[in-house]
Every structure is written in C-alpha cells, then in structure tokens.
Scaffold this motif. Sequence first.
Motif, PDB file in Angstrom:
ATOM      1  N   PHE A  55      97.570  37.042  43.190  1.00  0.00           N
ATOM      2  CA  PHE A  55      98.646  36.921  44.180  1.00  0.00           C
ATOM      3  C   PHE A  55     100.010  37.079  43.515  1.00  0.00           C
ATOM      4  N   ASP A  56     100.218  36.365  42.424  1.00  0.00           N
ATOM      5  CA  ASP A  56     101.518  36.424  41.746  1.00  0.00           C
ATOM      6  C   ASP A  56     101.824  37.831  41.236  1.00  0.00           C
ATOM      7  N   ARG A  57     100.834  38.498  40.710  1.00  0.00           N
ATOM      8  CA  ARG A  57     101.065  39.844  40.172  1.00  0.00           C
ATOM      9  C   ARG A  57     101.311  40.855  41.292  1.00  0.00           C
ATOM     10  N   MET A  58     100.530  40.762  42.371  1.00  0.00           N
ATOM     11  CA  MET A  58     100.732  41.709  43.479  1.00  0.00           C
ATOM     12  C   MET A  58     102.090  41.484  44.151  1.00  0.00           C
ATOM     13  N   THR A  59     102.451  40.238  44.367  1.00  0.00           N
ATOM     14  CA  THR A  59     103.748  39.991  44.997  1.00  0.00           C
ATOM     15  C   THR A  59     104.887  40.304  44.026  1.00  0.00           C
ATOM     16  N   GLY A  60     104.609  40.258  42.724  1.00  0.00           N
ATOM     17  CA  GLY A  60     105.603  40.697  41.742  1.00  0.00           C
ATOM     18  C   GLY A  60     105.793  42.205  41.774  1.00  0.00           C
ATOM     19  N   LEU A  61     104.687  42.931  41.949  1.00  0.00           N
ATOM     20  CA  LEU A  61     104.761  44.387  42.046  1.00  0.00           C
ATOM     21  C   LEU A  61     105.363  44.839  43.372  1.00  0.00           C
ATOM     22  N   TYR A  62     105.130  44.044  44.413  1.00  0.00           N
ATOM     23  CA  TYR A  62     105.581  44.397  45.761  1.00  0.00           C
ATOM     24  C   TYR A  62     106.365  43.223  46.356  1.00  0.00           C
ATOM     25  N   LEU A  71     106.417  42.354  53.776  1.00  0.00           N
ATOM     26  CA  LEU A  71     106.883  41.706  54.992  1.00  0.00           C
ATOM     27  C   LEU A  71     106.152  40.384  55.214  1.00  0.00           C
ATOM     28  N   ASN A  72     104.858  40.341  54.888  1.00  0.00           N
ATOM     29  CA  ASN A  72     104.053  39.142  55.097  1.00  0.00           C
ATOM     30  C   ASN A  72     103.085  38.994  53.929  1.00  0.00           C
ATOM     31  N   PRO A  73     103.403  38.163  52.921  1.00  0.00           N
ATOM     32  CA  PRO A  73     102.524  38.017  51.768  1.00  0.00           C
ATOM     33  C   PRO A  73     101.264  37.195  52.056  1.00  0.00           C
ATOM     34  N   GLY A  74     101.162  36.600  53.228  1.00  0.00           N
ATOM     35  CA  GLY A  74      99.989  35.794  53.569  1.00  0.00           C
ATOM     36  C   GLY A  74      98.672  36.540  53.395  1.00  0.00           C
ATOM     37  N   ALA A 121      93.128  37.428  48.162  1.00  0.00           N
ATOM     38  CA  ALA A 121      92.869  36.942  46.809  1.00  0.00           C
ATOM     39  C   ALA A 121      91.840  35.831  46.823  1.00  0.00           C
ATOM     40  N   VAL A 122      91.999  34.893  47.730  1.00  0.00           N
ATOM     41  CA  VAL A 122      91.048  33.781  47.823  1.00  0.00           C
ATOM     42  C   VAL A 122      89.681  34.289  48.264  1.00  0.00           C
ATOM     43  N   GLY A 123      89.650  35.210  49.205  1.00  0.00           N
ATOM     44  CA  GLY A 123      88.389  35.758  49.676  1.00  0.00           C
ATOM     45  C   GLY A 123      87.641  36.525  48.595  1.00  0.00           C
ATOM     46  N   LEU A 124      88.382  37.240  47.771  1.00  0.00           N
ATOM     47  CA  LEU A 124      87.752  38.058  46.711  1.00  0.00           C
ATOM     48  C   LEU A 124      87.479  37.268  45.445  1.00  0.00           C
TER      49      LEU A 124
END
Length: 66
Positions: free
Chosen positions: A40-47, A51-54, A60-63
């Motif tokens: 999560f931290d890396r993807m939201t860092g890249l992007y 609009l909605n990081p939820g 991430a939790v599912g995978l």
Amino acid sequence: MAGHKNKDLPDDPAILDRTRQYLLDAIRLLDENPTAREFFDRMTGLYPDLLNPGPVWYGAVGLLGK
C-alpha cells in the motif's frame, strides 16, 4: 470512457497506457513479497494523486493478508 475516474480528467486513450503501467508496477511490487502495508505504501507513493486509495488497501489485504 472510464467509469471510476477523476471527473476533471478527460476521457483520453492515454489512460490505457497509465492503467497498464499501474498494473505493471503492482505486479512488480507483488513479486517482491511485501506485506500489505508495504505494498500500500509503495503504490500510494508511486501514485500519490489517486482519487480513492481505499481500493489499493483492500486489494493489498485481499492479496497479501494483514
């Protein structure tokens, strides 16, 4: 036309390239066996302009589990 997008952005075919890159980045990060939080931290860092990081967190939790 994208159904889940920032309404202020145009419906431009270039979005397909951005989506493809997003998925390639996700696959690359998943190959590194991160925790859900790391992914999560890396993807939201890249992007950071998502609009909605939820959904990134739920994915991430599912995978990867908690």
